[in-house]
Scaffold this active site. Sequence first.
Site, mmCIF file in Angstrom:
data_model
loop_
_atom_site.group_PDB
_atom_site.id
_atom_site.type_symbol
_atom_site.label_atom_id
_atom_site.label_comp_id
_atom_site.label_asym_id
_atom_site.label_seq_id
_atom_site.Cartn_x
_atom_site.Cartn_y
_atom_site.Cartn_z
ATOM 1 N N ASP A 12 0.809 -1.219 0.000
ATOM 2 C CA ASP A 12 0.000 0.000 0.000
ATOM 3 C C ASP A 12 0.844 1.272 0.000
ATOM 4 O OD1 ASP A 12 -2.216 -1.749 0.295
ATOM 5 O OD2 ASP A 12 -1.884 -1.789 2.450
ATOM 6 N N LYS A 15 2.143 2.258 -5.039
ATOM 7 C CA LYS A 15 2.884 1.815 -6.229
ATOM 8 C C LYS A 15 2.052 1.989 -7.495
ATOM 9 C CE LYS A 15 3.395 -2.356 -4.494
ATOM 10 N NZ LYS A 15 2.913 -2.136 -3.134
ATOM 11 N N ASN A 37 -4.715 -10.626 -3.716
ATOM 12 C CA ASN A 37 -4.560 -9.999 -2.396
ATOM 13 C C ASN A 37 -4.143 -8.540 -2.589
ATOM 14 O OD1 ASN A 37 -2.139 -10.937 -3.468
ATOM 15 N ND2 ASN A 37 -1.277 -11.623 -1.530
ATOM 16 N N GLY A 39 -4.132 -4.741 -4.349
ATOM 17 C CA GLY A 39 -5.126 -3.795 -4.859
ATOM 18 C C GLY A 39 -4.439 -2.500 -5.209
ATOM 19 N N GLN A 223 2.323 -6.048 -3.015
ATOM 20 C CA GLN A 223 2.627 -6.071 -1.577
ATOM 21 C C GLN A 223 3.902 -5.238 -1.303
ATOM 22 O OE1 GLN A 223 1.907 -9.618 -2.860
ATOM 23 N NE2 GLN A 223 -0.160 -8.837 -2.650
ATOM 24 N N VAL A 413 2.144 13.888 -4.690
ATOM 25 C CA VAL A 413 1.556 14.894 -3.799
ATOM 26 C C VAL A 413 0.021 14.848 -3.774
ATOM 27 C CG1 VAL A 413 3.510 16.508 -3.851
ATOM 28 C CG2 VAL A 413 1.790 16.621 -5.647
#
Length: 423
Positions: A12, A15, A37, A39, A223, A413
Site C-alpha cells: 500500500d 505503487k 490480495n 489492490g 505487496q 503529492v
Amino acid sequence: MNLAVVGLQWGDEGKGKIIDWLSSDSDFIVRFQGGNNAGHTVVINGKKFVFHLIPSGILRKGKVCVIGNGVVIDPEILIEEVTRLRKEGIEITPKNLKISLLSHLIMPYHRNLDALREKRRTNKIGTTKRGIGPCYVDKFSRCGIRVIDLIDPDVFKDKLADNLREKNPLFKDVFGAEPFSFEEILSQYSEFARILRPFAADTVETLRRAQEDKKSILFEGAQGTFLDIDFGTYPFVTSSNTISSAAGAGSGFPFLKIKKVLGVAKAYTTRVGQGPFPTEVEGKYSNFLREKGGEFGATTGRPRRCGWLDLVLLKRAAQLNGVTSLALTKIDVLDELSDIEICTSYKYKSKTAKNFPLSIKEWSSIKPVYRKFKGWNKPTTSIRSYAKLPTRTKDYINIIEDYLKLKVEFISVGSLREAVIKR
Ligand code: IMP
C-alpha cells in the site's frame, strides 16, 4: 530500459500511481508475484480504477500487460476484472493482456482453507482470505493446477480429482466443513477455461521477443518488502517473494537485464493485518493519517494501521531490493502536521540495536528512536516542481536521501494521476 517497481514497506505504498505514471514510457508491464490480495488504485479525471490482478498499464493504449508465472490467478476474479474494466471503456484483448500458461490457479478449496486456517490460528496473520497461501503451498508441493492444465480438459479433470481426494477429507474431518463437489468445480472452471484460453501464452517467449525488439519492460511488484515470505516479518507475511529479485523467477525474464529498481515508500508507514510495526501510533495521529490518507484496504476495505516513517526499515528494504532510486508517495498527507517524527534507529534492551531484527521476539521488543521534525504546514497538492515545494518538505526529503544514500526521483503529492513531481 527495463525496471522493477517494488514497495519498501508493508504494501500500500502507492505503487499503482507511480506504475501508472511510468507505464507511459514502458511497452510491457509485468506482474510477477502475489495475486488478488493486491489492490492498486489509479484515479484519472476523478474516476477511480481498482486493479487486483491486471497491471494498471492496461489503462494506456498500445501497452502489453503480462501476468507472469509467479502470480497466482483466481480465474473468477480475473474474469470479473476484465468484464468490469471493459464496461468502464478499457480495451482488453489477447493482444494487450497475456497470462502465463505456467501461472497457478486459485481454486475454491484454497479460499476456504485460507479462511478456515485463519479462524483456527491463535496468532492470526490477518490474511486477505483470497486463498493466496494455500495456492502457493500446492504449487510447491507439486499438486497445483496451472493455466496450461485448465485449458486441457483431461489434465484438469485428473488434477482436480487428485486434489479433491486429498482435500475433501481435510475439510470434513479436520475442519468439520463441507466437502467440494468435483462436478461443480469442473463445470465452473470449464467455463473459465473457455473465457481465458485466448489470453493464455508462453509469456517467457513474449518477454524474450520484447527484449529482442528493444522494448522497455516494467516489472510491477505487489505487496511490500516486509511482507516477503523470506525477508518480511514472518509469519506475518504473504506467501511469495515480494522483493525485486523475484521479478526474474516470477516472469522467466533474465534478472540481470533489469537495470533499474525503483523503491516506493509512503512518507509515513502503514500496515494492514497483524504483525510487528515498530513506529505504529495510536490516537489522534493515527486517526489523522488514516482519514487524510484514505488508509483503508483497496482489497478488503480494512482500516490500515498507521505510524511514522521508519528509516531503519527503509534502509534494509533498499538493500534487499538493490534500489537505485526512490519514489516518495503521499507527502501531502503530512501537510497539516506541525510535529512529525522520523524513526532513525531501534533500541533493543535499552541499547541501540546493532542488527536488524529477525525474530518475532526481537521485533516485539525493539523500540523506535525518533528524530523530531517540525512540519511545513503548507499545502503541496497542486505543486508540480521540486523547486516550489516548501523548504521544510525538501528538508524532510533530504533526511531520507541522506539516510538511505539514494535519490528521491518521484514525489507524489495527491491522488490525481498528474500529482507527481519528477526530479
Ligand atoms: P495474504 O497475502 O492474503 O496471505 O495475507 C498475508 C498478509 O499480507 C496479511 O497481513 C495481509 O493483510 C497482507 N497483504 C497481502 N496483500 C497485501 C497488499 O497488497 N497490501 C497490503 N497488505 C497485503
